[in-house]
Design a protein around this motif. Structure first.
Motif, short mmCIF file in Angstrom:
data_model
loop_
_atom_site.label_atom_id
_atom_site.label_comp_id
_atom_site.label_asym_id
_atom_site.label_seq_id
_atom_site.Cartn_x
_atom_site.Cartn_y
_atom_site.Cartn_z
N ILE A 50 0.85 -1.20 0.00
CA ILE A 50 0.00 0.00 0.00
C ILE A 50 0.88 1.24 0.00
O ILE A 50 2.06 1.19 0.35
CB ILE A 50 -0.98 0.02 1.21
N ASP A 51 0.27 2.39 -0.38
CA ASP A 51 1.03 3.63 -0.47
C ASP A 51 0.97 4.48 0.78
O ASP A 51 1.10 5.69 0.74
CB ASP A 51 0.61 4.44 -1.70
N CYS A 52 0.80 3.85 1.93
CA CYS A 52 0.81 4.57 3.21
C CYS A 52 1.83 3.89 4.12
O CYS A 52 1.72 2.70 4.41
CB CYS A 52 -0.57 4.53 3.86
N GLY A 53 2.82 4.66 4.54
CA GLY A 53 3.81 4.17 5.49
C GLY A 53 3.76 4.99 6.76
O GLY A 53 2.78 5.68 7.03
N TRP A 54 4.87 4.96 7.51
CA TRP A 54 4.85 5.66 8.79
C TRP A 54 4.82 7.18 8.65
O TRP A 54 4.53 7.88 9.62
CB TRP A 54 6.00 5.21 9.70
N ALA A 55 5.03 7.72 7.45
CA ALA A 55 4.88 9.17 7.25
C ALA A 55 3.41 9.56 7.12
O ALA A 55 3.08 10.74 7.16
CB ALA A 55 5.65 9.61 6.01
N PRO A 96 -4.61 -17.80 2.88
CA PRO A 96 -4.07 -17.12 1.69
C PRO A 96 -4.87 -15.86 1.35
O PRO A 96 -6.07 -15.79 1.63
CB PRO A 96 -4.18 -18.17 0.59
N LEU A 97 -4.21 -14.90 0.77
CA LEU A 97 -4.84 -13.64 0.35
C LEU A 97 -5.56 -13.84 -0.97
O LEU A 97 -5.02 -14.44 -1.89
CB LEU A 97 -3.74 -12.59 0.20
N ASP A 98 -6.79 -13.37 -1.04
CA ASP A 98 -7.55 -13.40 -2.30
C ASP A 98 -7.32 -12.06 -3.00
O ASP A 98 -7.99 -11.07 -2.72
CB ASP A 98 -9.04 -13.63 -2.02
N TYR A 99 -6.37 -12.03 -3.93
CA TYR A 99 -5.98 -10.78 -4.59
C TYR A 99 -7.10 -10.18 -5.43
O TYR A 99 -7.11 -8.97 -5.66
CB TYR A 99 -4.72 -11.00 -5.44
N SER A 100 -8.07 -10.99 -5.84
CA SER A 100 -9.18 -10.45 -6.64
C SER A 100 -10.03 -9.48 -5.83
O SER A 100 -10.71 -8.63 -6.39
CB SER A 100 -10.05 -11.58 -7.20
N LYS A 101 -9.99 -9.56 -4.50
CA LYS A 101 -10.74 -8.63 -3.64
C LYS A 101 -10.02 -7.29 -3.48
O LYS A 101 -10.61 -6.32 -3.00
CB LYS A 101 -10.94 -9.25 -2.25
N TYR A 102 -8.74 -7.24 -3.87
CA TYR A 102 -7.93 -6.05 -3.65
C TYR A 102 -7.16 -5.70 -4.93
O TYR A 102 -5.92 -5.77 -4.98
CB TYR A 102 -6.95 -6.28 -2.49
N PRO A 103 -7.88 -5.29 -5.97
CA PRO A 103 -7.18 -4.97 -7.23
C PRO A 103 -6.24 -3.76 -7.04
O PRO A 103 -6.46 -2.92 -6.17
CB PRO A 103 -8.30 -4.64 -8.20
N ILE A 104 -5.22 -3.70 -7.88
CA ILE A 104 -4.31 -2.55 -7.86
C ILE A 104 -5.16 -1.28 -8.05
O ILE A 104 -6.02 -1.22 -8.91
CB ILE A 104 -3.27 -2.65 -8.99
N GLY A 105 -4.92 -0.30 -7.21
CA GLY A 105 -5.66 0.96 -7.28
C GLY A 105 -6.84 1.02 -6.32
O GLY A 105 -7.39 2.10 -6.10
N SER A 106 -7.25 -0.10 -5.73
CA SER A 106 -8.38 -0.07 -4.81
C SER A 106 -7.97 0.61 -3.50
O SER A 106 -6.80 0.64 -3.13
CB SER A 106 -8.94 -1.47 -4.57
N LEU A 107 -8.96 1.17 -2.81
CA LEU A 107 -8.71 1.90 -1.57
C LEU A 107 -8.98 1.04 -0.35
O LEU A 107 -9.92 0.24 -0.33
CB LEU A 107 -9.60 3.13 -1.50
N LEU A 108 -8.15 1.22 0.66
CA LEU A 108 -8.37 0.65 1.98
C LEU A 108 -8.42 1.82 2.97
O LEU A 108 -7.74 2.84 2.78
CB LEU A 108 -7.24 -0.30 2.38
N THR A 109 -9.21 1.67 4.01
CA THR A 109 -9.35 2.72 5.02
C THR A 109 -8.72 2.25 6.32
O THR A 109 -9.10 1.21 6.85
CB THR A 109 -10.84 3.05 5.24
N LEU A 110 -7.76 3.03 6.80
CA LEU A 110 -7.03 2.68 8.02
C LEU A 110 -7.54 3.52 9.19
O LEU A 110 -7.67 4.74 9.08
CB LEU A 110 -5.54 2.95 7.84
#
Length: 143
Positions: A50-55, A96-110
């Motif tokens: 994901i594109d969110c790290g400790w910054a 195992p991770l089901d990658y079809s549920k998390y396509p590239i570009g999809s958003l996750l909320t932390l």
């Protein structure tokens, strides 16, 4: 006695995952969310990048949540395992991770473990309700 010139309300304004653990609020009461995008699939590690790290979200909370450094809203089986400055690694808590549920570009909320540290990392807060942007708040900086 001097005059009050500054207030640092901390969790009183936002709450966070830590406060939900100790019973001060529920996760639904937490007002801080950090949106992140899935930017990579790592099947050899059973992980998402994901594109969110400790910054973007604090390193506070290591080992204190079963979901890692944050709660991933709507995905109780995912864990924010580790972070670099700008990236995070997410993996399933089990199986195992089901990658079809998390396509590239999809958003996750932390939902952060510690809202104060997370809020300090952002120059503007987007205020919204029920999917509608109501405004932007610019926090006052300086101690």
């Amino acid at each position: 006695m001097g005059k009050l010139s500054e207030v640092h309300p901390g969790n009183y304004v936002f709450y966070d995952a830590m406060q939900s653990i100790i019973g001060s609020c529920s996760l639904d009461d937490v007002a801080v969310r950090v949106l992140t995008r899935v930017i990579g699939h790592c099947p050899h590690r059973n992980q998402l990048l994901i594109d969110c790290g400790w910054a973007g979200i604090s390193l506070d909370g290591a080992g204190k949540l079963p979901t890692g450094y944050a709660v991933i809203e709507g995905h109780p089986n995912l864990k924010l395992l580790s972070m670099t400055q700008e990236h995070g690694r997410v993996e399933p808590i089990s199986g195992p991770l089901d990658y079809s549920k998390y396509p590239i570009g999809s958003l996750l909320t932390l939902i952060p473990y510690h809202s104060c540290a997370t809020a300090m990392m952002h120059p503007v807060y987007h205020v919204h309700s029920e999917g509608c942007l109501l405004g932007k708040w610019t926090p006052t900086r300086g101690w």
